[in-house]
Design a protein around this motif. Structure first.
Motif, PDB file in Angstrom:
ATOM      1  N   ASP A 173       0.821  -1.215   0.000  1.00 32.77           N
ATOM      2  CA  ASP A 173       0.000   0.000   0.000  1.00 32.77           C
ATOM      3  C   ASP A 173       0.852   1.261   0.000  1.00 32.77           C
ATOM      4  OD1 ASP A 173      -2.159  -1.681   0.164  1.00 32.77           O
ATOM      5  OD2 ASP A 173      -2.575  -1.297   2.280  1.00 32.77           O
ATOM      6  N   VAL A 174       2.085   1.152   0.464  1.00 32.02           N
ATOM      7  CA  VAL A 174       2.972   2.315   0.579  1.00 32.02           C
ATOM      8  C   VAL A 174       4.334   1.966   0.001  1.00 32.02           C
ATOM      9  CG1 VAL A 174       1.812   3.208   2.643  1.00 32.02           C
ATOM     10  CG2 VAL A 174       3.739   1.639   2.906  1.00 32.02           C
ATOM     11  N   LEU A 175       5.141   3.017  -0.180  1.00 34.82           N
ATOM     12  CA  LEU A 175       6.524   2.898  -0.635  1.00 34.82           C
ATOM     13  C   LEU A 175       6.617   2.256  -2.022  1.00 34.82           C
ATOM     14  CD1 LEU A 175       8.362   1.897   2.680  1.00 34.82           C
ATOM     15  CD2 LEU A 175       7.932   4.177   1.734  1.00 34.82           C
ATOM     16  N   ASN A 176       5.746   2.721  -2.901  1.00 37.49           N
ATOM     17  CA  ASN A 176       5.826   2.346  -4.303  1.00 37.49           C
ATOM     18  C   ASN A 176       6.494   3.439  -5.140  1.00 37.49           C
ATOM     19  OD1 ASN A 176       4.318  -0.276  -4.337  1.00 37.49           O
ATOM     20  ND2 ASN A 176       2.755   1.035  -3.429  1.00 37.49           N
ATOM     21  N   ASP A 177       6.705   4.589  -4.510  1.00 34.44           N
ATOM     22  CA  ASP A 177       7.346   5.710  -5.181  1.00 34.44           C
ATOM     23  C   ASP A 177       7.911   6.642  -4.099  1.00 34.44           C
ATOM     24  OD1 ASP A 177       7.541   8.483  -6.462  1.00 34.44           O
ATOM     25  OD2 ASP A 177       6.968   7.259  -8.188  1.00 34.44           O
ATOM     26  N   PRO A 178       9.113   7.175  -4.294  1.00 37.68           N
ATOM     27  CA  PRO A 178       9.677   8.097  -3.284  1.00 37.68           C
ATOM     28  C   PRO A 178       8.814   9.317  -3.025  1.00 37.68           C
ATOM     29  CG  PRO A 178      11.380   7.396  -4.832  1.00 37.68           C
ATOM     30  CD  PRO A 178      10.069   6.905  -5.389  1.00 37.68           C
ATOM     31  N   LEU A 179       7.987   9.722  -3.989  1.00 43.60           N
ATOM     32  CA  LEU A 179       7.163  10.908  -3.811  1.00 43.60           C
ATOM     33  C   LEU A 179       6.063  10.704  -2.781  1.00 43.60           C
ATOM     34  CD1 LEU A 179       6.829  12.179  -7.483  1.00 43.60           C
ATOM     35  CD2 LEU A 179       8.324  13.049  -5.672  1.00 43.60           C
ATOM     36  N   GLU A 180       5.838   9.472  -2.326  1.00 43.59           N
ATOM     37  CA  GLU A 180       4.881   9.232  -1.253  1.00 43.59           C
ATOM     38  C   GLU A 180       5.394   9.748   0.090  1.00 43.59           C
ATOM     39  OE1 GLU A 180       3.830   5.120  -0.925  1.00 43.59           O
ATOM     40  OE2 GLU A 180       3.835   4.839  -3.101  1.00 43.59           O
ATOM     41  N   LEU A 181       6.694   9.908   0.209  1.00 44.26           N
ATOM     42  CA  LEU A 181       7.303  10.257   1.489  1.00 44.26           C
ATOM     43  C   LEU A 181       7.279  11.765   1.710  1.00 44.26           C
ATOM     44  CD1 LEU A 181      10.294   7.791   1.259  1.00 44.26           C
ATOM     45  CD2 LEU A 181       8.436   7.666   2.918  1.00 44.26           C
ATOM     46  N   ARG A 182       6.819  12.157   2.893  1.00 46.75           N
ATOM     47  CA  ARG A 182       6.766  13.570   3.255  1.00 46.75           C
ATOM     48  C   ARG A 182       8.089  13.988   3.922  1.00 46.75           C
ATOM     49  NH1 ARG A 182       1.736  16.107   4.559  1.00 46.75           N
ATOM     50  NH2 ARG A 182      -0.055  14.899   3.813  1.00 46.75           N
ATOM     51  N   PRO A 183       8.756  15.026   3.418  1.00 45.55           N
ATOM     52  CA  PRO A 183       9.946  15.517   4.124  1.00 45.55           C
ATOM     53  C   PRO A 183       9.531  16.272   5.383  1.00 45.55           C
ATOM     54  CG  PRO A 183       9.455  16.919   2.237  1.00 45.55           C
ATOM     55  CD  PRO A 183       8.481  15.775   2.176  1.00 45.55           C
ATOM     56  N   LEU A 184      10.288  16.069   6.455  1.00 41.93           N
ATOM     57  CA  LEU A 184      10.026  16.768   7.717  1.00 41.93           C
ATOM     58  C   LEU A 184      11.347  17.258   8.303  1.00 41.93           C
ATOM     59  CD1 LEU A 184       7.886  17.530   9.878  1.00 41.93           C
ATOM     60  CD2 LEU A 184       8.512  15.422  11.068  1.00 41.93           C
ATOM     61  N   PRO A 185      11.546  18.577   8.400  1.00 37.84           N
ATOM     62  CA  PRO A 185      12.755  19.104   9.052  1.00 37.84           C
ATOM     63  C   PRO A 185      12.680  18.810  10.554  1.00 37.84           C
ATOM     64  CG  PRO A 185      11.635  20.781   7.704  1.00 37.84           C
ATOM     65  CD  PRO A 185      10.673  19.656   7.898  1.00 37.84           C
ATOM     66  N   ARG A 235       7.375  22.434  -3.414  1.00 37.48           N
ATOM     67  CA  ARG A 235       7.527  22.546  -4.857  1.00 37.48           C
ATOM     68  C   ARG A 235       6.165  22.634  -5.529  1.00 37.48           C
ATOM     69  NH1 ARG A 235      11.115  18.019  -4.478  1.00 37.48           N
ATOM     70  NH2 ARG A 235       9.631  16.822  -5.726  1.00 37.48           N
ATOM     71  N   GLU A 236       6.088  23.417  -6.576  1.00 37.61           N
ATOM     72  CA  GLU A 236       4.827  23.581  -7.297  1.00 37.61           C
ATOM     73  C   GLU A 236       4.343  22.222  -7.804  1.00 37.61           C
ATOM     74  OE1 GLU A 236       2.927  26.136 -11.029  1.00 37.61           O
ATOM     75  OE2 GLU A 236       5.043  26.391 -10.446  1.00 37.61           O
ATOM     76  N   GLY A 237       3.077  21.927  -7.537  1.00 35.56           N
ATOM     77  CA  GLY A 237       2.492  20.682  -7.992  1.00 35.56           C
ATOM     78  C   GLY A 237       2.724  19.493  -7.086  1.00 35.56           C
ATOM     79  N   ARG A 238       3.479  19.695  -5.997  1.00 38.29           N
ATOM     80  CA  ARG A 238       3.772  18.577  -5.091  1.00 38.29           C
ATOM     81  C   ARG A 238       2.519  18.233  -4.292  1.00 38.29           C
ATOM     82  NH1 ARG A 238       5.552  14.349  -2.963  1.00 38.29           N
ATOM     83  NH2 ARG A 238       7.603  14.179  -1.963  1.00 38.29           N
ATOM     84  N   VAL A 239       2.148  16.966  -4.301  1.00 34.70           N
ATOM     85  CA  VAL A 239       0.977  16.485  -3.578  1.00 34.70           C
ATOM     86  C   VAL A 239       1.394  15.305  -2.716  1.00 34.70           C
ATOM     87  CG1 VAL A 239      -1.335  15.493  -3.762  1.00 34.70           C
ATOM     88  CG2 VAL A 239      -0.590  17.233  -5.411  1.00 34.70           C
ATOM     89  N   TYR A 240       0.983  15.324  -1.440  1.00 30.62           N
ATOM     90  CA  TYR A 240       1.316  14.249  -0.520  1.00 30.62           C
ATOM     91  C   TYR A 240       0.094  13.384  -0.243  1.00 30.62           C
ATOM     92  CZ  TYR A 240       5.426  17.127   0.444  1.00 30.62           C
ATOM     93  OH  TYR A 240       6.577  17.866   0.318  1.00 30.62           O
ATOM     94  N   PRO A 241       0.300  12.097   0.003  1.00 32.20           N
ATOM     95  CA  PRO A 241      -0.843  11.236   0.351  1.00 32.20           C
ATOM     96  C   PRO A 241      -1.353  11.552   1.748  1.00 32.20           C
ATOM     97  CG  PRO A 241       1.227  10.031   0.568  1.00 32.20           C
ATOM     98  CD  PRO A 241       1.586  11.350  -0.051  1.00 32.20           C
ATOM     99  N   GLY A 242      -2.603  11.185   2.002  1.00 34.44           N
ATOM    100  CA  GLY A 242      -3.166  11.365   3.325  1.00 34.44           C
ATOM    101  C   GLY A 242      -2.632  10.325   4.297  1.00 34.44           C
TER     102      GLY A 242
END
Length: 278
Positions: free
Chosen positions: A227-239, A265-272
């Motif tokens: 269900d997760v970790l199929n693409d690096p863009l699923e991961l939310r960066p957190l400082p 970044r413009e167009g960046r969308v994170y999963p819920g």
């Protein structure tokens, strides 16, 4: 992490961990290491534990820590396949591999899930090389953080990288557990945290719920299911140093550091978030 993955990407400077004698034992009081207090002796002792002694000390069920040397690598196995067979290749006197071993002992369900997924992707790997899923799995293994939220509405600020709201306006929510780090999972994060000046960025999966242990279990199950970790863009960066209490100088100027607290970044969308009831 595989031997191949240990090679830094082109153009990136490889992180050099400090010598063991140069690390102040008080460094391990930082929240990054909070879940590993049962293993303080392994981290703060003056001498490195041998790999065999570390294996006995940690006692990871069904796995053995085996010293990575030329004899071991001569078997030709991929790092992940060797783990699936029961052996975790571990370099002696190495912070990165020591923390990897500690994460195996503390969060074995997630580690096993990542290994199973890596092996599954290796089985299906074609001539195209490394997949997006393999990249995501490795990123989470190295720099992963599980974040738990009670109210999914809090993610709106995070979605837009509104760091002032996330860390300052909702400072008390971090203290009360309305939003919380359920687990620092990435062993590369722990290695970098040895340097007090390091501004760490975690790559996060988010679970909605009230219980940290359940959040960790939820992540492990989601990884296994795919269900997760199929693409690096699923991961939310957190400082991470923006979390209240995680850095010594959290004044307003600190939070204005756009090199660390970066705009979205413009167009960046994170999963819920993943629901705890799933």
């Amino acid at each position: 992490m595989s031997e191949a993955a240990a090679t830094p990407a082109a153009g990136r400077r490889r992180f050099i961990a400090p010598a063991r004698a140069d690390v102040d034992p008080m460094r391990f009081a930082h929240p990054v290491f909070a879940a590993f207090g049962a293993f303080d002796d392994v981290m703060v002792s003056a001498d490195w534990p041998g790999v065999a002694a570390l294996d006995q000390r940690l006692g990871v069920p069904g796995k053995r820590l085996v010293e990575q040397d030329e004899v071991l690598l001569a078997d030709g196995l991929h790092y992940e396949r060797r783990i699936a067979a029961g052996c975790i290749a571990t370099r002696a006197q190495n912070w990165h591999d020591l923390f990897n071993a500690l994460v195996w002992a503390r969060y074995p369900a997630i580690k096993r899930a990542l290994n199973a997924r890596q092996c599954r992707d290796l089985d299906g790997e074609g001539s195209g090389g490394r997949t997006r899923a393999q990249a995501a799995l490795t990123q989470f293994d190295e720099t992963g953080v599980v974040v738990r939220v009670r109210d999914a509405a809090m993610l709106q600020a995070w979605n837009g990288h509104d760091w002032s709201a996330l860390f300052l306006r909702w400072r008390e929510d971090w203290s009360s557990g309305t939003i919380a780090v359920a687990a620092v999972f990435g062993h590369a994060l722990m290695e970098q945290a040895l340097l007090p000046s390091r501004l760490l960025v975690g790559k996060c999966l988010v679970v909605q719920g009230d219980d940290d242990a359940q959040a960790v279990e939820q992540v492990a199950r989601a990884i296994v299911r795919g269900d997760v970790l199929n693409d690096p863009l699923e991961l939310r960066p957190l400082p991470l140093m923006g979390i209240p209490g995680w850095h010594s100088d959290q004044d307003e100027a600190f939070y204005r550091n756009a090199e660390y607290f970066r705009p979205v970044r413009e167009g960046r969308v994170y999963p819920g978030p993943h629901g705890a009831s799933r």
